[in-house]
Each structure stands twice: as C-alpha cells, then as structure tokens.
Design a protein around this motif. Sequence first.
Motif, PDB file in Angstrom:
ATOM      1  N   UNK A  57      13.082  93.303 127.522  1.00  0.00           N
ATOM      2  CA  UNK A  57      13.214  94.356 126.513  1.00  0.00           C
ATOM      3  C   UNK A  57      12.657  93.883 125.176  1.00  0.00           C
ATOM      4  N   UNK A  58      12.994  92.673 124.762  1.00  0.00           N
ATOM      5  CA  UNK A  58      12.529  92.124 123.484  1.00  0.00           C
ATOM      6  C   UNK A  58      11.002  92.087 123.431  1.00  0.00           C
ATOM      7  N   UNK A  59      10.372  91.616 124.520  1.00  0.00           N
ATOM      8  CA  UNK A  59       8.916  91.535 124.546  1.00  0.00           C
ATOM      9  C   UNK A  59       8.279  92.930 124.551  1.00  0.00           C
ATOM     10  N   UNK A  60       8.861  93.865 125.301  1.00  0.00           N
ATOM     11  CA  UNK A  60       8.315  95.227 125.362  1.00  0.00           C
ATOM     12  C   UNK A  60       8.389  95.917 124.003  1.00  0.00           C
ATOM     13  N   UNK A  61       9.465  95.699 123.267  1.00  0.00           N
ATOM     14  CA  UNK A  61       9.578  96.318 121.947  1.00  0.00           C
ATOM     15  C   UNK A  61       8.534  95.755 120.985  1.00  0.00           C
ATOM     16  N   UNK A  62       8.251  94.462 121.119  1.00  0.00           N
ATOM     17  CA  UNK A  62       7.199  93.871 120.288  1.00  0.00           C
ATOM     18  C   UNK A  62       5.845  94.498 120.620  1.00  0.00           C
ATOM     19  N   UNK A  63       5.565  94.661 121.921  1.00  0.00           N
ATOM     20  CA  UNK A  63       4.297  95.271 122.336  1.00  0.00           C
ATOM     21  C   UNK A  63       4.216  96.715 121.875  1.00  0.00           C
ATOM     22  N   UNK A  64       5.323  97.448 121.980  1.00  0.00           N
ATOM     23  CA  UNK A  64       5.334  98.841 121.533  1.00  0.00           C
ATOM     24  C   UNK A  64       5.057  98.961 120.056  1.00  0.00           C
ATOM     25  N   UNK A  65       5.638  98.034 119.255  1.00  0.00           N
ATOM     26  CA  UNK A  65       5.412  98.075 117.811  1.00  0.00           C
ATOM     27  C   UNK A  65       3.942  97.823 117.489  1.00  0.00           C
ATOM     28  N   UNK A  66       3.315  96.845 118.160  1.00  0.00           N
ATOM     29  CA  UNK A  66       1.902  96.542 117.900  1.00  0.00           C
ATOM     30  C   UNK A  66       1.029  97.729 118.301  1.00  0.00           C
ATOM     31  N   UNK A  67       1.304  98.323 119.430  1.00  0.00           N
ATOM     32  CA  UNK A  67       0.481  99.453 119.879  1.00  0.00           C
ATOM     33  C   UNK A  67       0.656 100.665 118.971  1.00  0.00           C
ATOM     34  N   UNK A  68       1.888 100.842 118.502  1.00  0.00           N
ATOM     35  CA  UNK A  68       2.102 101.944 117.562  1.00  0.00           C
ATOM     36  C   UNK A  68       1.286 101.718 116.301  1.00  0.00           C
ATOM     37  N   UNK A  69       1.238 100.467 115.850  1.00  0.00           N
ATOM     38  CA  UNK A  69       0.456 100.154 114.662  1.00  0.00           C
ATOM     39  C   UNK A  69      -1.027 100.367 114.875  1.00  0.00           C
ATOM     40  N   UNK A  70      -1.479 100.232 116.081  1.00  0.00           N
ATOM     41  CA  UNK A  70      -2.898 100.418 116.397  1.00  0.00           C
ATOM     42  C   UNK A  70      -3.221 101.852 116.801  1.00  0.00           C
ATOM     43  N   UNK A  71      -2.266 102.722 116.581  1.00  0.00           N
ATOM     44  CA  UNK A  71      -2.451 104.146 116.889  1.00  0.00           C
ATOM     45  C   UNK A  71      -2.614 104.413 118.392  1.00  0.00           C
ATOM     46  N   UNK A  72      -2.100 103.479 119.213  1.00  0.00           N
ATOM     47  CA  UNK A  72      -2.130 103.674 120.663  1.00  0.00           C
ATOM     48  C   UNK A  72      -0.807 104.335 121.044  1.00  0.00           C
ATOM     49  N   UNK A  73      -0.726 105.636 120.803  1.00  0.00           N
ATOM     50  CA  UNK A  73       0.530 106.346 121.008  1.00  0.00           C
ATOM     51  C   UNK A  73       1.002 106.269 122.455  1.00  0.00           C
TER      52      UNK A  73
END
Length: 823
Positions: free
Chosen positions: A722-738
């Motif tokens: 879960x911790x790793x997935x949330x980090x990946x989600x935050x980075x993708x959100x920042x890159x506009x990868x909705x």
Amino acid sequence: FIEGHLQRHPVMMGIADLHWAGAPVRELLADLLERLVDTPFMLVTTARPPFRESWAPPDGRHNTLMVNVDPLDRESSGVLLDALFDGRLDPELRRALLDRSGGNPFFLEELAALVSAGTGQFDVSTFAGANRLPDTLRGLVAARLDGLTRAERRALEDAAVYGREGTVEALVLMAAADRAGHGKRGKDEVTRAVAGLVEKELFVLDETGRNYTFRSDLVREVAYNTLTKAARALRHYGIGEYLETNYTWGTEVSDGIVDGLAHHYGASAEMFTELNDVPGIPDTIAERALHWIIEAARRAEAGAVPVVAERLFDRAESLMPPEPTPERISILLGRAKARAEMRWLDAARADVVEALYMSEQIDDRSGHAKALLIRGTIEDKDGDLDLAIDTFVEAEAEFAAAGEPPGRAEALRLRGMAELFSGNTDGARTAISMALDVFGDIGDSRGQAWALQNLAWLAYLEGRPSEADHHISESLAKFGDIGDSGGLGWALGLRGWVRFHQGRWEEAEQIAEGMLLESRGRGDRWAEGMMLLLTASIRLWSGRADEAIERAEAALGTFRALADIDREVQSAAILGRALVATGVVGEGFRTIDLSIELGRGQIGSAATLGPTAAAAAAVSVGDPERALRAAALVTVDDLDPSVVGEGDRLVALGLALAQLGQLDDALVHLRHAVTPGLEERPSGYALSALACARAMAGDLDEVDSLIAEIMAADRATYLDRITALLSAGAVRAGRCDAAGAAEAFDTAEQLADATADRVAQALVRLARAETAAVRGDDDAGSAAEASSRLAELGIDAAGWRHVYRCAAAAASDDSAASSDGSR
C-alpha cells in the motif's frame, strides 16, 4: 491428530460430563473449535446445569446448538418404566420407583436393574415400600454390587483397580496370581464372571469378546471405593506384577506399560507405607515402584512434558528415605528441572539448594555439577544472564574435572544460549559449536539435535534464514530418529518464526497453531507464549490486526506471569502496533511506551525493541517528530539491516526524515537499509520506504522498479504494498497520468479495505486528496472522507501529507521541465 483424520473423513468428538472439566480441557475445546472451523468436525458435549457456569463455546464462525434435556414428566417416566419391566410391575412398586427417580431415565434404568437383580425376575416383596429403595445413585450402584456373586465381585474389583477398560485375559492372569487371599481362580471362572457382569449391564464387551469397558465410570468408582486400603494395595501390586511379568521382556518397554507400572506399583507402595505393612506385598515394593516411577519421569522429561515429569519426580521423592544419596539428589534435580521449565522458579531453586547441600555432604561431585547446571538454568529464566553464564562456566569446569563429557557439553550449550540472549552472538556461536562437537564425539544424538536447534536460533536472529532452516532440518531429523517429541516441537516452533521472517505466512501460521496446542498440552507456558506471540505477529502483518490483539494480550499476560522481560517487551510492542492499526491510537502508543519502560536498563533486544516499535508506529501515522524522539532512545550507528530488528530501526528513522522533508539524510539511511544482507533481498518495509523517498524526488522509474520488486517479494506485507502504491499514485498524479494514478490508488484502496488497518484505509483517501490538491483538481469527496477518517483516529498524518504533496509536486515540476526542454 484430529486434523490428520479430518484429511480423510469427518470426525465427531464426544465429551461427557463437561461440568467436571478443568481449565486445560475447556481451553483445548475452545482451540479446536477455532482451529477446525472450516473442517467437517463436530463436538458433542453433555453437562449438568448450570452449563454456562462451567463452559460455553467461544464466539466464532462455528455453528452452535444447545439442547436442554429436562427430566421426564411422570407420564413419560411411567412409559419408560413399563417398557423396562415389560408391563409386569406391582403398582405399589411402580409408584415407589417413579417417586424415587425424579424423572431421571438413568436412575430408572438402574432401579430396574436392581429390582430385577440381573435375573429377569422381579422381587416385588423385597422392595415393597419406597423406604427400602436407595436415595442416591451411588447408593443404588452399591446396592446392585451387593447382589453380585463372589466371583463376579472379585472380577469387578480387579477391573476397577486396573482401569476403565482392559482385556479379559488380564483379568484371568490377575486372578491366577491373586494376592488378595481369595485363592486362585481359573480362566473358566473368570470368563463366567465377566459374562455375568455383562448380563447385569455393568460391563460392555467389544465385538471380539476380548476387551471389556465399564458401562459407567460411576460403577468403577463405587467398586474401587468399597475396597479397603490393604485390598487396594494388594490389587495394585498384583496388576504391577502382571504388567512386569508379561510386558517388560525384550529391549524396549512401551510408554503405556511404563506408566502403568509406575501408577500401580506407586499406589501399592504408598498404601504399604501408610499402613506400615500389608501381608502379601514384599518389603521391596518401594524400590520397585521407584524404578518405574523414575523411568516414567525420565521419559516425560525427554519428551518435554514437564507437568508430568514434575508430578512423577514428586511422587518418587515422597517414597525416598530422607538420608542424602545420589539417587535422592537425582530425583530432586529432576523435579527442579521440571519446575524450572514450568517457571516455578522458587520451588525449583529450593530443590537445587537442597541438592547442593546433600551433594556436599556425601562428596557427590557429579550431583553437585548437575545441580549447578540447573541453578544456571533458573538464573537464566529469572533474567540474571551474567550470573547464569558464570554458573554454567563453573558447571562446565566441574563436569570436566569429573570426566563427564555429556554434562560438560550441556553446560557449554546452555552457556551459549545465555550468551545469545545477552547479545554476545560471537560468544554464543563459540560455546554452542563446541557443545555440538562434544556431543558428536560421544554419539549423543539428543544433545546434537538441541545444539543444532540453538545454532538455528542464532542464525535466525542474525538474519540468515536459509542457514537457520538448514540447522532446523538437521535438528528435526535427529529428534525424529530418537523419537523426541518435545525436541521436535521446539525445532518446529523455531521454523515457524523463520517462515514468518521469510514471508511464508500461511505455513508459519499452520506451524504456530499446531505448536500452540502442543505446548499447552505439554504444560510449557513459555513455548505457549512464543506461539501466541508468533500468531499475533502473523495476524498483524497479514492485515488482521483486530485478530492479533487477542493473541498479543494473551502473550503479554503469559510472559508477565513468567517474569520474562524480553518477551514481555516484544508482546507489548506487537500489541501496541495492532492497537494503532485498528484505530485505538492513543492506547496503542501507551502500550508501546510500556514496552519502552520495561526494556529500560535491559540489554540486547529488550532495550531496543520498544523504541523501534514506537518509531515505526509513529511514522505509520505520519508523526515524524515522535518517531525521531523514539529513535533517539537507542543508538542508530553501525546498524546491520540483515539483523532482525536493526533493519526496521533504520527504515523508521529514514522514513521519519523523509516525512520532515530532509530527503538527503533520509536516503542515506534508506539506501543502507536496502543493502542486500548476507543471503536475502531487502525487506518489503525498506523497499516501500525507499519508494516514498524516490517518489518525493519525482523519480517514477525507480519507484516503478521498486513497486515491481515489492509486489513480487514474499516478505512484503500488505502495508508495504500500500505504501509503495500510494507513492506511485502521487507521482503519476503529478505527471498528469490520471489513469495511472487512479489505478495505483484503487489497488491500494482495495488492499487496505480488505484488512482491519483503519490507519492505512485513511491514508489511501488522504493520498488521493493531497495529490488532487497539488494538481488543482476538485476532489472534495476524497478530502472530506480523509478528514473524517483521520478525525475519528485522532491523528493529523502531517508527515504523510508532506510525502504525498512533495511527490506530486516533484513529478509535476519534472514533467514541466521535460515539456520546456522538448519545446
């Protein structure tokens, strides 16, 4: 045993008269219902009211049905009575029987048997009035026994002394060697007597006609208690002689026969001593009894069943003359060892003091060395490791001077374990390895097996699970070859911890549950506590924090009662982590603080485990300041990530620094934490924390690489993923990868919501809200839900807010920079 049968067919277990059951029986039944819930297992019990004051089935997923069996009303009792007497019953006697029975069908059956006296003819005149009928069931049975023939009564009494069940052949042989002064009885006479007892419904024969069972335990009890003590002593002696004559030939005597000899000769010797003399029993009965009682005690000791060994050694001690002898010293030390294993340390210490005094009186150097060995064990269990090590060194020297290699090897092995618990792993390895060599030189397989188990423990704590597994396999093979069930249990228990460390949760839990029942059966409370602690840890890190609480509380209570500070610290730490995860955050941290206080002034893991748990719990709720205060309580220099516990301390410190924005310092600790150990990949905890730090730097490629490794790792927990997935989600959100962000957040949410971890569930919503805010998106729903959940938990999660915002912002900046470069 039951699980083995359930693999082939359904099992129904029947337990009668549960109102008489003691705590161990009730605990066993509760464990069976919990453990066998998904199997074709049925438990049927009977008990007298009030049933729920004696035992009630625990809550669980099993189905429960209680049937209250009321007394028969008078009309129904009459129907049963008429059926029993085929309608041929005097009206006055019928009324008397109905009055006396109280609606109890068993009482009615016994009354009918008494009236018919087993002949099928009803002596109405004898029982014409109600005042002639027995008032109690015991009186009723006694009256029935009074109507037996002499041969039937003697056979019944022999059987009552022998046991609840047995063979007709045994009764024949006992009659032929009758020492009760009734004269020899032949096979035909005994066979006819048994047939009469069957006809009168006192015995039941199996389909072969060779084995009998008492129809009721009450019949056996009444028959036994009607014998005088002298008659009981004679019969116990006769049974012992029968067993010794017929079943002790050859090289190996079965445990069952040894137990029978110890029981019957022991009972005979005790009554012989109490009565001063019993004609027909030789004066050597005490010596014969002692031989078999001590043999049974040694077998219980070798099988790691201290509760049985203690009782037998205690019985042997009561039969010994008071003068100091090597035999008396050996019995005292056997009892002391069993008491020490059960953590009855004061009683064990008293036995050792007496043994040391006696050994000095008669200059028994071997006995003195053995007493020192057990004194060191007591000091070890009492937490005085330095004193225990000194005592083991003294014992080793005495055994060496006495020319006793087995004793010297055992002193070395026990010293090694004391060194291990004191934190001196090099000293532990040297001592245990030396012990293994000595045991090998003298061909002591049991000693070798224990030394290998100890080396496995050392390898496990030093972060070498494959080496630990290898030693355990060797240990199990040797314990199996010599039939040492107790040693097998200890080795399997350690394998459960190794499997847990390797992330093989299902196998670890299966081992732990099995060993939990076995340790309770042996009366080994320390081993029971270790298995409670292991199952609590497995449940916590497999997402069942709510289920972990009960086991952790039980482990804490067990180790507190045993005054084992190290394990009490560990239990409190696990309990605190489980409470925090389930949302009882304040109580959770107070419990972890308790573990810190318990470990204050201790050495080894007891001193460091509490602060490590506090730091890890603090970063889990996003409170980095609290984490750093906890980490400051112990040193963080020269930590080895492969050593159990030290890697977690490194990760908690690095994650706290990341949550505070000190990313460079965080990466120093986290890079060190993921340095491969001696033989295995980094833990999922270290990898997920590094993924957070790399996400904060906007490095999506490394985050993706770390996530792939975490998802494939056996050792990664649900929380690591879960911790790793949330980090990946935050980075993708920042890159506009909705789409990519939504997929990561959705997967994390599914993982979190499938567990009892309320903190993780709140953090998933928080990550969505915070990353949306960085992008300027309107996700009011996620923000409101995150705020609501965090408020319920009483936490702010400021550290995690910073991680998610920073990761999204760094990715956004990196994306913008890339776009500018391309233009």
